[in-house]
Scaffold this motif. Structure first.
Motif, short mmCIF file in Angstrom:
data_model
loop_
_atom_site.label_atom_id
_atom_site.label_comp_id
_atom_site.label_asym_id
_atom_site.label_seq_id
_atom_site.Cartn_x
_atom_site.Cartn_y
_atom_site.Cartn_z
N LEU A 71 0.83 -1.21 0.00
CA LEU A 71 0.00 0.00 0.00
C LEU A 71 0.86 1.26 0.00
CD1 LEU A 71 -2.86 -1.00 2.50
CD2 LEU A 71 -3.01 -0.77 0.00
N ILE A 72 2.01 1.19 0.68
CA ILE A 72 2.93 2.34 0.68
C ILE A 72 3.43 2.60 -0.74
CG2 ILE A 72 5.20 3.15 1.46
CD1 ILE A 72 4.72 1.64 4.07
N ILE A 73 3.70 1.53 -1.49
CA ILE A 73 4.16 1.69 -2.86
C ILE A 73 3.06 2.26 -3.75
CG2 ILE A 73 4.97 0.45 -4.92
CD1 ILE A 73 6.27 -1.57 -3.00
N LEU A 74 1.86 1.68 -3.63
CA LEU A 74 0.77 2.06 -4.53
C LEU A 74 0.14 3.40 -4.14
CD1 LEU A 74 -0.97 -1.41 -4.93
CD2 LEU A 74 0.45 -0.24 -6.60
N ARG A 75 0.00 3.62 -2.82
CA ARG A 75 -0.61 4.84 -2.30
C ARG A 75 -1.93 5.17 -3.00
NH1 ARG A 75 4.47 6.05 -3.26
NH2 ARG A 75 4.19 7.83 -4.64
N PRO A 76 -2.89 4.23 -2.99
CA PRO A 76 -4.17 4.50 -3.65
C PRO A 76 -4.88 5.69 -3.00
CG PRO A 76 -4.32 2.55 -2.24
CD PRO A 76 -2.87 2.93 -2.31
N GLY A 77 -5.44 6.55 -3.83
CA GLY A 77 -6.10 7.76 -3.34
C GLY A 77 -5.16 8.94 -3.27
N VAL A 78 -3.84 8.67 -3.22
CA VAL A 78 -2.85 9.74 -3.20
C VAL A 78 -2.31 9.97 -4.61
CG1 VAL A 78 -0.62 10.48 -2.27
CG2 VAL A 78 -2.24 9.23 -0.82
N ARG A 79 -2.15 8.88 -5.34
CA ARG A 79 -1.74 8.98 -6.73
C ARG A 79 -2.50 7.95 -7.54
NH1 ARG A 79 3.88 5.82 -8.05
NH2 ARG A 79 3.29 3.83 -7.17
N ALA A 80 -2.47 8.08 -8.85
CA ALA A 80 -3.20 7.16 -9.72
C ALA A 80 -2.53 5.78 -9.71
CB ALA A 80 -3.25 7.70 -11.14
#
Length: 302
Positions: free
Chosen positions: A141-150
């Protein structure tokens, strides 16, 4: 030579071969990134396997001599289908997201394997190991950061890649006690090549000679990487060699920055470190328990 000195030398040898392994796999990643989207992902993957069949020649005799049963052939076929999907998704992701993100998300395979072993193979998932799995998922989740970046298609493809490789490993684990390792590796190359053929033909674009040359280099580096990884595991235990695989993320980030102009994302590095720490903890716990369920990060072949 004193036993302590021999152990120390073995550990150094294991670390050395794992470093070489990491460099080989980073080279694979870089070349596939360089070829990029000029060729469809399925075709690039197919050519990589076809060109690598030359390394299969020494494996033909052991495969024939193993006299595989109908059940074993079905399991090998299923593994080939699953791995084919994973390889296509990996090539697809490589052309669309930074090298460091591909490398970091590939660390998820051992986590999926831990979950799959508990769900389908009856392996225990004690609280500490379960906590490590959850921490690794937080790393993703830290890598993907959904909601923070696409979240791009390449990220979704890598999630699928790690899952497919994990399923493939679990199938290989079922077969590893029945046939020789060389048969497991050889059958993977055969079934994946066959599985990729119709998909590649459906999207075929005539490749250039330089593209064929680059993809042959991919096959060479991948084969060399798996060989040196075997040397590393023979020299030292996983608890020594496993943490070294994190260097691949460091090299991938540097290579992406220098060769492809990709920004070094501190969140990707942090997420990869969290996942790698979790995998290393699980590996250490397995060593303490005197058993080995979770494989090294790159135990599955690209």
């Amino acid at each position: 030579m004193p036993k302590a000195d021999a152990t120390s030398q073995n550990a150094l040898a294991g670390i050395f071969w794992m470093i070489v392994t990491g460099l080989c796999f980073v080279a694979v990643t870089a070349i596939v990134k360089y070829v990029g989207s000029d060729l469809p992902a399925a075709q690039a993957a197919f050519l990589r396997y076809v060109l690598g069949l030359v390394f299969l020649i020494p494996m033909i005799k052991p495969i024939i001599a193993s006299r595989l049963t109908a059940r074993q052939l079905r399991l090998f076929g299923l593994r080939g289908v699953v791995h084919t999907i994973g390889v296509v998704l990996w090539f697809f992701a490589m052309a669309r997201i930074p090298i460091a993100e591909v490398t970091a998300m590939n660390y998820l395979s051992p986590i999926y394997i831990s979950i799959g072993a508990a769900l389908f193979l009856g392996e225990k998932l004690p609280p500490r190991r379960l906590a490590a799995v959850l921490i690794a998922l937080i790393g993703a989740l830290i890598i993907l950061r959904p909601g923070v970046r696409a979240v791009e298609l390449g990220h979704i493809a890598m999630l699928g890649t790690a899952l497919a490789f994990a399923v493939g490993y679990l199938l290989a684990k079922q077969l590893s006690g029945e046939v020789a390792p060389v048969v497991v590796v050889g059958m993977l190359s055969i079934t994946v090549t066959i599985g990729l053929a119709p998909v590649a033909l459906a999207v075929w674009v005539t490749p250039t000679l330089p593209q064929l040359g680059w993809l042959f280099l991919v096959a060479c580096f991948a084969t060399a990487g798996h060989y040196t990884m075997t040397l590393a595991f023979a020299a030292a235990p996983l608890t020594v060699t496993q943490p070294i695989t994190f260097l691949q993320l460091v090299w991938a980030a540097i290579l992406g920055y220098v060769a492809f102009g990709e920004a070094i994302d501190i969140w990707v590095m942090l997420g990869g470190a969290v996942i790698m720490a979790s995998v290393s903890f699980i590996t250490w716990r397995e060593a303490v328990a005197r058993r080995s369920i979770t494989p090294p990060v790159h135990a599955t072949e690209r």
